[in-house]
Design a protein around this motif. Structure first.
Motif, PDB file in Angstrom:
ATOM      1  N   LEU A  62      38.352  37.602  40.897  1.00  0.00           N
ATOM      2  CA  LEU A  62      39.409  36.623  40.613  1.00  0.00           C
ATOM      3  C   LEU A  62      39.561  35.582  41.714  1.00  0.00           C
ATOM      4  O   LEU A  62      39.948  34.448  41.430  1.00  0.00           O
ATOM      5  CB  LEU A  62      40.745  37.341  40.399  1.00  0.00           C
ATOM      6  N   VAL A  63      39.270  35.957  42.940  1.00  0.00           N
ATOM      7  CA  VAL A  63      39.457  35.019  44.054  1.00  0.00           C
ATOM      8  C   VAL A  63      38.133  34.465  44.586  1.00  0.00           C
ATOM      9  O   VAL A  63      38.109  33.799  45.616  1.00  0.00           O
ATOM     10  CB  VAL A  63      40.263  35.667  45.208  1.00  0.00           C
ATOM     11  N   ALA A  64      37.043  34.726  43.871  1.00  0.00           N
ATOM     12  CA  ALA A  64      35.722  34.286  44.335  1.00  0.00           C
ATOM     13  C   ALA A  64      35.677  32.772  44.512  1.00  0.00           C
ATOM     14  O   ALA A  64      36.164  32.024  43.672  1.00  0.00           O
ATOM     15  CB  ALA A  64      34.649  34.735  43.349  1.00  0.00           C
ATOM     16  N   GLU A  65      35.092  32.345  45.615  1.00  0.00           N
ATOM     17  CA  GLU A  65      34.904  30.922  45.899  1.00  0.00           C
ATOM     18  C   GLU A  65      33.450  30.539  45.684  1.00  0.00           C
ATOM     19  O   GLU A  65      32.924  29.655  46.344  1.00  0.00           O
ATOM     20  CB  GLU A  65      35.363  30.615  47.322  1.00  0.00           C
ATOM     21  N   ARG A  66      32.826  31.200  44.737  1.00  0.00           N
ATOM     22  CA  ARG A  66      31.420  30.981  44.425  1.00  0.00           C
ATOM     23  C   ARG A  66      31.256  31.066  42.920  1.00  0.00           C
ATOM     24  O   ARG A  66      32.174  31.484  42.212  1.00  0.00           O
ATOM     25  CB  ARG A  66      30.571  32.059  45.098  1.00  0.00           C
ATOM     26  N   ALA A  67      30.106  30.697  42.458  1.00  0.00           N
ATOM     27  CA  ALA A  67      29.816  30.843  41.029  1.00  0.00           C
ATOM     28  C   ALA A  67      29.757  32.324  40.681  1.00  0.00           C
ATOM     29  O   ALA A  67      29.233  33.132  41.455  1.00  0.00           O
ATOM     30  CB  ALA A  67      28.491  30.168  40.697  1.00  0.00           C
ATOM     31  N   LEU A  68      30.309  32.671  39.537  1.00  0.00           N
ATOM     32  CA  LEU A  68      30.291  34.071  39.107  1.00  0.00           C
ATOM     33  C   LEU A  68      28.975  34.398  38.418  1.00  0.00           C
ATOM     34  O   LEU A  68      28.378  33.546  37.755  1.00  0.00           O
ATOM     35  CB  LEU A  68      31.454  34.348  38.142  1.00  0.00           C
ATOM     36  N   SER A  69      28.569  35.644  38.551  1.00  0.00           N
ATOM     37  CA  SER A  69      27.368  36.106  37.855  1.00  0.00           C
ATOM     38  C   SER A  69      27.701  36.290  36.375  1.00  0.00           C
ATOM     39  O   SER A  69      28.870  36.295  35.981  1.00  0.00           O
ATOM     40  CB  SER A  69      26.905  37.449  38.445  1.00  0.00           C
ATOM     41  N   ALA A  70      26.676  36.481  35.565  1.00  0.00           N
ATOM     42  CA  ALA A  70      26.879  36.689  34.128  1.00  0.00           C
ATOM     43  C   ALA A  70      27.737  37.928  33.877  1.00  0.00           C
ATOM     44  O   ALA A  70      28.641  37.915  33.028  1.00  0.00           O
ATOM     45  CB  ALA A  70      25.539  36.807  33.413  1.00  0.00           C
ATOM     46  N   SER A  71      27.497  38.993  34.622  1.00  0.00           N
ATOM     47  CA  SER A  71      28.283  40.218  34.413  1.00  0.00           C
ATOM     48  C   SER A  71      29.738  40.023  34.857  1.00  0.00           C
ATOM     49  O   SER A  71      30.660  40.571  34.243  1.00  0.00           O
ATOM     50  CB  SER A  71      27.649  41.408  35.130  1.00  0.00           C
ATOM     51  N   GLU A  72      29.948  39.239  35.917  1.00  0.00           N
ATOM     52  CA  GLU A  72      31.313  38.954  36.354  1.00  0.00           C
ATOM     53  C   GLU A  72      32.048  38.113  35.310  1.00  0.00           C
ATOM     54  O   GLU A  72      33.227  38.350  35.023  1.00  0.00           O
ATOM     55  CB  GLU A  72      31.303  38.243  37.708  1.00  0.00           C
ATOM     56  N   TRP A  73      31.359  37.131  34.735  1.00  0.00           N
ATOM     57  CA  TRP A  73      31.965  36.321  33.678  1.00  0.00           C
ATOM     58  C   TRP A  73      32.319  37.183  32.483  1.00  0.00           C
ATOM     59  O   TRP A  73      33.350  36.976  31.831  1.00  0.00           O
ATOM     60  CB  TRP A  73      31.050  35.180  33.244  1.00  0.00           C
ATOM     61  N   THR A  74      31.507  38.173  32.180  1.00  0.00           N
ATOM     62  CA  THR A  74      31.805  39.081  31.076  1.00  0.00           C
ATOM     63  C   THR A  74      33.125  39.802  31.340  1.00  0.00           C
ATOM     64  O   THR A  74      33.955  39.937  30.433  1.00  0.00           O
ATOM     65  CB  THR A  74      30.661  40.085  30.870  1.00  0.00           C
ATOM     66  N   LEU A  75      33.333  40.253  32.568  1.00  0.00           N
ATOM     67  CA  LEU A  75      34.598  40.910  32.926  1.00  0.00           C
ATOM     68  C   LEU A  75      35.782  39.957  32.785  1.00  0.00           C
ATOM     69  O   LEU A  75      36.826  40.321  32.238  1.00  0.00           O
ATOM     70  CB  LEU A  75      34.538  41.452  34.352  1.00  0.00           C
ATOM     71  N   VAL A  76      35.629  38.737  33.300  1.00  0.00           N
ATOM     72  CA  VAL A  76      36.714  37.756  33.224  1.00  0.00           C
ATOM     73  C   VAL A  76      37.026  37.424  31.767  1.00  0.00           C
ATOM     74  O   VAL A  76      38.186  37.367  31.363  1.00  0.00           O
ATOM     75  CB  VAL A  76      36.371  36.487  34.026  1.00  0.00           C
ATOM     76  N   ARG A  77      35.980  37.232  30.971  1.00  0.00           N
ATOM     77  CA  ARG A  77      36.181  36.841  29.574  1.00  0.00           C
ATOM     78  C   ARG A  77      36.756  37.978  28.722  1.00  0.00           C
ATOM     79  O   ARG A  77      37.191  37.740  27.604  1.00  0.00           O
ATOM     80  CB  ARG A  77      34.880  36.316  28.989  1.00  0.00           C
ATOM     81  N   ALA A  78      36.791  39.183  29.260  1.00  0.00           N
ATOM     82  CA  ALA A  78      37.404  40.310  28.544  1.00  0.00           C
ATOM     83  C   ALA A  78      38.919  40.358  28.736  1.00  0.00           C
ATOM     84  O   ALA A  78      39.602  41.115  28.038  1.00  0.00           O
ATOM     85  CB  ALA A  78      36.775  41.620  29.002  1.00  0.00           C
TER      86      ALA A  78
END
Length: 182
Positions: A62-78
């Motif tokens: 949630l606080v990443a100051e970088r581009a998220l990986s595909a798996s991280e985006w999957t978590l966020v989009r859930a």
């Protein structure tokens, strides 16, 4: 219901999930609701709870100051589905309209949203989606500066959301543009 928070406080997740963001979305939705013939308190609750599912996302993502990986985006989009589930658990008699708004606030009329690629939205859901976009644009994020009122309005007008809902949100936001976020 006034400035109470139904937002759960779980360590650093509270701020990382955006307590202030949720409050700003709730306030903006409540101000815009009458123009759409939506109960302002229902809009406030839906706005307050729209991102509650983010408590299931690791704080470092949630606080990443970088581009998220595909798996991280999957978590966020859930998070919308997680949020709907949490509300059903915590509030078994939650209004169906609130549950719909929480689950579908990232849907768009072009079917490119998530989680279900809907192509139509009830006004409350579209209101939360539009208020969320506007408030997010006005906030500084780790990866970008905040947008001006004018730039935020222009970007929101380009979103595939109902024009009458966008107009209601902008009408409610612009008079308050001197406030902290909206």
């Amino acid at each position: 219901m006034h400035d109470i928070t139904l937002w759960p406080s779980v360590g650093g997740v509270l701020e990382a999930c955006g307590r202030e963001h949720a409050l700003d979305v709730a306030h903006l939705a409540r101000r815009a609701a009458p123009a759409l013939r939506i109960d302002p308190e229902l809009a406030y609750v839906a706005g307050l709870l729209h991102d509650v599912g983010k408590i299931s996302v690791p704080v470092d993502i949630l606080v990443a100051e970088r581009a998220l990986s595909a798996s991280e985006w999957t978590l966020v989009r859930a998070h919308p589905v997680e949020g709907e589930g949490l509300i059903r658990k915590w509030w078994p008699d939650a209004p169906t309209a609130v549950l719909h708004a929480v689950r579908h606030h990232h849907e768009r009329l072009d079917g490119q949203g998530y989680p279900d690629q809907l192509r139509s939205l009830p006004d409350l859901t579209a209101l939360i989606a539009a208020a969320d976009v506007y408030v997010a644009l006005r906030e500084a994020r780790p990866y970008r500066v905040s947008r001006s009122v004018q730039e935020s309005a222009e970007i929101l007008r380009g979103e595939p959301l109902p024009a009458h809902v966008i107009s209601a949100v902008l009408d409610a936001a612009v008079p308050c543009s001197a406030s902290r976020v909206v």
